[in-house]
Design an enzyme around this catalytic site. Structure first.
Site, PDB file in Angstrom:
ATOM      1  N   HIS A 186      -8.364  -1.066   0.173  1.00  0.00           N
ATOM      2  CA  HIS A 186      -7.167  -1.906  -0.611  1.00  0.00           C
ATOM      3  C   HIS A 186      -8.109  -3.448  -0.651  1.00  0.00           C
ATOM      4  O   HIS A 186      -8.861  -3.810   0.187  1.00  0.00           O
ATOM      5  CB  HIS A 186      -6.512  -2.339   1.083  1.00  0.00           C
ATOM      6  CG  HIS A 186      -5.708  -1.009   1.397  1.00  0.00           C
ATOM      7  ND1 HIS A 186      -4.318  -0.933   1.525  1.00  0.00           N
ATOM      8  CD2 HIS A 186      -6.254  -0.039   2.273  1.00  0.00           C
ATOM      9  CE1 HIS A 186      -4.154   0.183   2.193  1.00  0.00           C
ATOM     10  NE2 HIS A 186      -5.129   0.965   2.524  1.00  0.00           N
ATOM     11  N   ARG A 209       7.444 -11.194   4.858  1.00  0.00           N
ATOM     12  CA  ARG A 209       7.491 -11.086   6.127  1.00  0.00           C
ATOM     13  C   ARG A 209       8.147 -12.058   6.836  1.00  0.00           C
ATOM     14  O   ARG A 209       8.047 -12.877   6.758  1.00  0.00           O
ATOM     15  CB  ARG A 209       5.747 -11.183   6.359  1.00  0.00           C
ATOM     16  CG  ARG A 209       4.782 -10.250   5.759  1.00  0.00           C
ATOM     17  CD  ARG A 209       3.503 -10.373   5.563  1.00  0.00           C
ATOM     18  NE  ARG A 209       2.562  -9.414   4.921  1.00  0.00           N
ATOM     19  CZ  ARG A 209       1.271  -9.263   4.830  1.00  0.00           C
ATOM     20  NH1 ARG A 209       0.538 -10.089   5.579  1.00  0.00           N
ATOM     21  NH2 ARG A 209       0.692  -8.401   4.072  1.00  0.00           N
ATOM     22  N   CYS A 254       0.967  -1.313   0.049  1.00  0.00           N
ATOM     23  CA  CYS A 254      -0.052   0.170  -0.030  1.00  0.00           C
ATOM     24  C   CYS A 254       0.758   1.177  -0.115  1.00  0.00           C
ATOM     25  O   CYS A 254       0.279   2.155  -0.677  1.00  0.00           O
ATOM     26  CB  CYS A 254      -0.853   0.284   1.098  1.00  0.00           C
ATOM     27  SG  CYS A 254      -0.601  -1.041   2.663  1.00  0.00           S
ATOM     28  N   ASP A 293      -2.812  -7.696  -5.424  1.00  0.00           N
ATOM     29  CA  ASP A 293      -3.364  -6.397  -4.644  1.00  0.00           C
ATOM     30  C   ASP A 293      -3.752  -5.685  -5.385  1.00  0.00           C
ATOM     31  O   ASP A 293      -3.340  -5.384  -6.600  1.00  0.00           O
ATOM     32  CB  ASP A 293      -1.911  -6.056  -3.819  1.00  0.00           C
ATOM     33  CG  ASP A 293      -2.326  -5.278  -2.395  1.00  0.00           C
ATOM     34  OD1 ASP A 293      -3.437  -5.477  -2.150  1.00  0.00           O
ATOM     35  OD2 ASP A 293      -1.263  -5.186  -1.799  1.00  0.00           O
ATOM     36  N   GLN A 307       0.905 -10.992  -3.355  1.00  0.00           N
ATOM     37  CA  GLN A 307      -0.308 -10.552  -3.317  1.00  0.00           C
ATOM     38  C   GLN A 307      -1.118 -10.025  -4.465  1.00  0.00           C
ATOM     39  O   GLN A 307      -0.192  -9.212  -5.198  1.00  0.00           O
ATOM     40  CB  GLN A 307      -0.269  -9.495  -2.208  1.00  0.00           C
ATOM     41  CG  GLN A 307      -0.253  -9.985  -0.632  1.00  0.00           C
ATOM     42  CD  GLN A 307      -0.272  -8.553   0.084  1.00  0.00           C
ATOM     43  OE1 GLN A 307       0.303  -7.411   0.052  1.00  0.00           O
ATOM     44  NE2 GLN A 307      -0.932  -8.724   1.232  1.00  0.00           N
ATOM     45  N   LYS A 352     -12.950  -3.693   7.496  1.00  0.00           N
ATOM     46  CA  LYS A 352     -12.616  -4.694   6.357  1.00  0.00           C
ATOM     47  C   LYS A 352     -13.748  -5.602   6.162  1.00  0.00           C
ATOM     48  O   LYS A 352     -14.443  -5.805   7.053  1.00  0.00           O
ATOM     49  CB  LYS A 352     -11.230  -5.251   6.202  1.00  0.00           C
ATOM     50  CG  LYS A 352     -11.121  -6.208   7.318  1.00  0.00           C
ATOM     51  CD  LYS A 352      -9.630  -6.773   7.369  1.00  0.00           C
ATOM     52  CE  LYS A 352      -9.463  -7.756   8.585  1.00  0.00           C
ATOM     53  NZ  LYS A 352      -8.249  -8.574   8.325  1.00  0.00           N
ATOM     54  N   HIS A 409      -5.400  -1.201  -5.071  1.00  0.00           N
ATOM     55  CA  HIS A 409      -5.566   0.256  -4.129  1.00  0.00           C
ATOM     56  C   HIS A 409      -6.548   0.998  -4.951  1.00  0.00           C
ATOM     57  O   HIS A 409      -6.132   1.505  -6.139  1.00  0.00           O
ATOM     58  CB  HIS A 409      -4.344   0.710  -3.950  1.00  0.00           C
ATOM     59  CG  HIS A 409      -3.567  -0.144  -2.800  1.00  0.00           C
ATOM     60  ND1 HIS A 409      -2.628  -1.265  -3.184  1.00  0.00           N
ATOM     61  CD2 HIS A 409      -3.691  -0.380  -1.332  1.00  0.00           C
ATOM     62  CE1 HIS A 409      -1.790  -1.554  -2.133  1.00  0.00           C
ATOM     63  NE2 HIS A 409      -2.809  -1.052  -1.250  1.00  0.00           N
TER      64      HIS A 409
END
Length: 632
Positions: free
Chosen positions: A510, A364, A335, A384, A382, A464, A386
């Site tokens: 997100h 991570r 992000c 992902d 991910q 979320k 946004h």
């Protein structure tokens, strides 16, 4: 005081009444059968006081799943006693019930393996048959510390110390026979109430989950009220073992783990085919929904992570390095990079919603004890995105994300999808007004959909919606997510020029569909047993020439099918055709194409579909058309 019973009646009791008192007030038969009490849904020992005005129910052997907790908790104590009988020098740590079983952690003078299981299980059965009672007593912290110090049980002393730091002034102790443990309970009346027990596996586990502490031996086991239920569960476990993505991934040459990079998966060529098909399915959806794909750096300055809030909320899970004397961090999330892309140029209200997608490779730090195949890794991708939008666009964008996720899961055979709305956590960034507005927006977007509330489980920057799917084994997995964020646009001072020529703050959604492509693949492998649909299979057809004189024809067929867009390989090993057919079936190849004298002469293929179905004879072009139509 009074409590509310399951039938809706109110029961008047003296102040400080315990679970025992509730059961006795209902009836002597129930008091005799009671093993625990549920107070507002939380299980507790019968000896503890119940809360005034609480909803209370008594747990007995007839309570179904609610009975499993105290029974398995008791079985864990029995297993610990049995281990200490077989290995008297054992030091014991935690031993809680878990889903479908229980475990206990031990420090042992020698490795414990499955070869030790028969002796331990024999001792467990002997203890169960003794019908020894579970007796509860209470000790002060000083008494408990001295007691376990004298027993030579340092991990129990550590537990006493931790409880005292948390403000406890006394602890409960449970004894069955000569085994004594520090425990909150609850337990069954005696060991005879424990159903059949089966030891399952041995693993390593750091004390209190920290790699700074000693590595203990964790023994997993399970227990059910009846032998029939236990046998059914063991059959399910055997099916899970057959489907284990680590085993299937190895057998199908999909991925590999190496000691040079623990927790960092290596994807092999066939695995990359499946990964790329998953990504292609996502990209197809994104193209139709007018997403733009970006790529952001893997390493960014520490200052950025302070600004985003990850430093305060996620630092212990991040990797750090230094470049030219300046601190940098390997990104655990995408992000902040997306925010920098938004900020890279002047934005107008006409640009919104701006949907930026990224297959971001993130890292991570996970403790080695929790790493588990593709399900828990230290590096993953991910899918992902946004979405930067105006406040009045939130509901439409969230609804579109929900619809997108439904379509994507259906494509992969996930039809049981449940939505959960996660609200403000204890450590939340931003104002209460910001959170109230965010939660209200997501609730409005979910109108007309069934969903569950997960109190306090939101991201640190906003509420979320999480997407949970159920696989063929009945297991639930949290995959996708849609997170509403008013916080990060403030932190990065993001703005767009409104229609009245003023600067306005955008909102960020997100969102991820698969969550982690690697974890999604692991779940998909177990859901299918590696038996992928044709469009997803790494090899869609394998050509099997019967003898050496057919190799040249097989090579020509392979070239034609590859040119048609199929994923094809040839098996020209000097093995019998029967063995090569069998190997193709074990390799989950959708189609086996056999070429002998007749096929070579006619320019045809003898086609066998997966699971031994004989399709018959097809021309090369007809077979290619069949597969392409099946792929869609």
């Amino acid at each position: 005081m009074h409590v509310q019973l399951p039938d809706g009646n109110r029961l008047e009791l003296a102040d400080g009444a315990t679970g025992h008192d509730v059961a006795a007030a209902i009836g002597p038969g129930l008091a005799k059968a009671a093993v625990a009490v549920l107070v507002d849904g939380a299980i507790q020992d019968l000896a503890l006081p119940v809360t005034a005005d609480a909803a209370v129910s008594i747990v007995t052997k007839k309570s179904g799943d609610e009975y499993l907790y105290p029974m398995r908790h008791s079985a864990a104590h029995v297993m610990a006693e049995a281990v200490m009988t077989v290995i008297p020098e054992a030091k014991f740590g935690f031993g809680p019930p878990i889903e479908d079983g229980f475990y206990y952690d031990f420090e042992l003078p020698r490795p414990l393996t499955e070869a030790d299981f028969p002796a331990i299980e024999a001792e467990i059965n002997r203890i169960i048959k003794s019908r020894s009672s579970f007796e509860r007593t209470v000790m002060s912290m000083a008494e408990a510390r001295a007691f376990f110090t004298e027993l030579g049980q340092p991990y129990k002393v550590d537990q006493v110390d931790e409880l005292e730091r948390q403000g406890e002034t006394e602890v409960s102790i449970y004894r069955q026979r000569d085994f004594v443990d520090l425990c909150r309970g609850p337990h069954v009346h005696d060991t005879g109430a424990i159903g059949p027990v089966k030891l399952l596996s041995v693993a390593g586990a750091y004390w209190r989950g920290s790699e700074k502490n000693p590595m203990l031996t964790r023994v997993y086991a399970t227990s059910f009220p009846t032998r029939t239920e236990l046998d059914a569960h063991l059959e399910r476990l055997e099916e899970q073992r057959k489907r284990d993505h680590r085993r299937v991934g190895r057998d199908l040459d999909l991925f590999h783990f190496d000691e040079a990079g623990p927790g960092f998966p290596f994807f092999l060529p066939k695995g990359m085919v499946v990964i790329n098909q998953i990504r292609a399915a996502i990209r197809k959806e994104l193209g139709a929904m007018r997403y733009d794909e970006i790529q952001t750096p893997t390493i960014l300055s520490e200052e950025l992570w302070h600004k985003s809030g990850h430093w305060d909320h996620y630092k212990e899970n991040m990797y750090f390095t230094e470049v030219d004397g300046q601190g940098f961090a390997v990104k655990p999330m995408n992000c902040p990079g997306a925010c920098l892309v938004f900020r890279s140029r002047r934005r107008s209200y006409r640009d919104l919603p701006l949907r930026l997608a990224e297959f971001g490779h993130v890292h991570r730090h996970e403790l080695s004890g929790v790493l588990h195949g593709l399900f828990r890794v230290r590096a993953f991708t991910q899918d992902d995105a946004h979405v930067f939008c105006r406040v009045d666009q939130i509901q439409d964008e969230v609804k579109a994300i929900i619809d997108l996720t439904d379509r994507f899961y259906a494509r992969f055979g996930f039809t049981d999808v449940r939505l959960k709305l996660a609200t403000r956590p204890e450590k939340a960034a931003g104002s209460a007004e910001m959170w109230d507005a965010g939660e209200a927006a997501l609730r409005n977007a979910l109108e007309g959909r069934e969903y569950e509330i997960k109190e306090g489980d939101g991201a640190f920057y906003g509420p979320k919606i999480d997407f949970h799917v159920t696989d063929v084994m009945g297991r639930s997995w949290q995959l996708g997510t849609c997170q509403l964020d008013f916080y990060m646009p403030e932190q990065f001072d993001l703005s767009y020029r409104s229609s009245d020529d003023t600067d306005e703050r955008p909102v960020i959604l997100h969102r991820a569909i698969s969550g982690s492509v690697e974890r999604f693949l692991g779940i998909l492998i177990e859901n299918t047993g590696g038996d992928f649909p044709v469009w997803l299979a790494p090899v869609q057809a394998r050509i099997l020439p019967i003898s050496d004189r057919h190799h040249e024809v097989a090579e020509q067929v392979e070239e034609r099918l590859r040119a048609a867009g199929l994923r094809v390989e040839s098996d020209v090993r000097a093995e019998s055709i029967g063995k090569r057919i069998r190997d193709g079936e074990l390799g989950k190849v959708p189609y086996l194409l056999i070429i002998g004298d007749r096929e070579a002469e006619d320019g045809t293929l003898s086609v066998r579909a997966r699971h031994g179905e004989n399709v018959g004879t097809l021309t090369v072009d007809d077979f290619a058309a069949r597969v392409l139509e099946e792929v869609g």
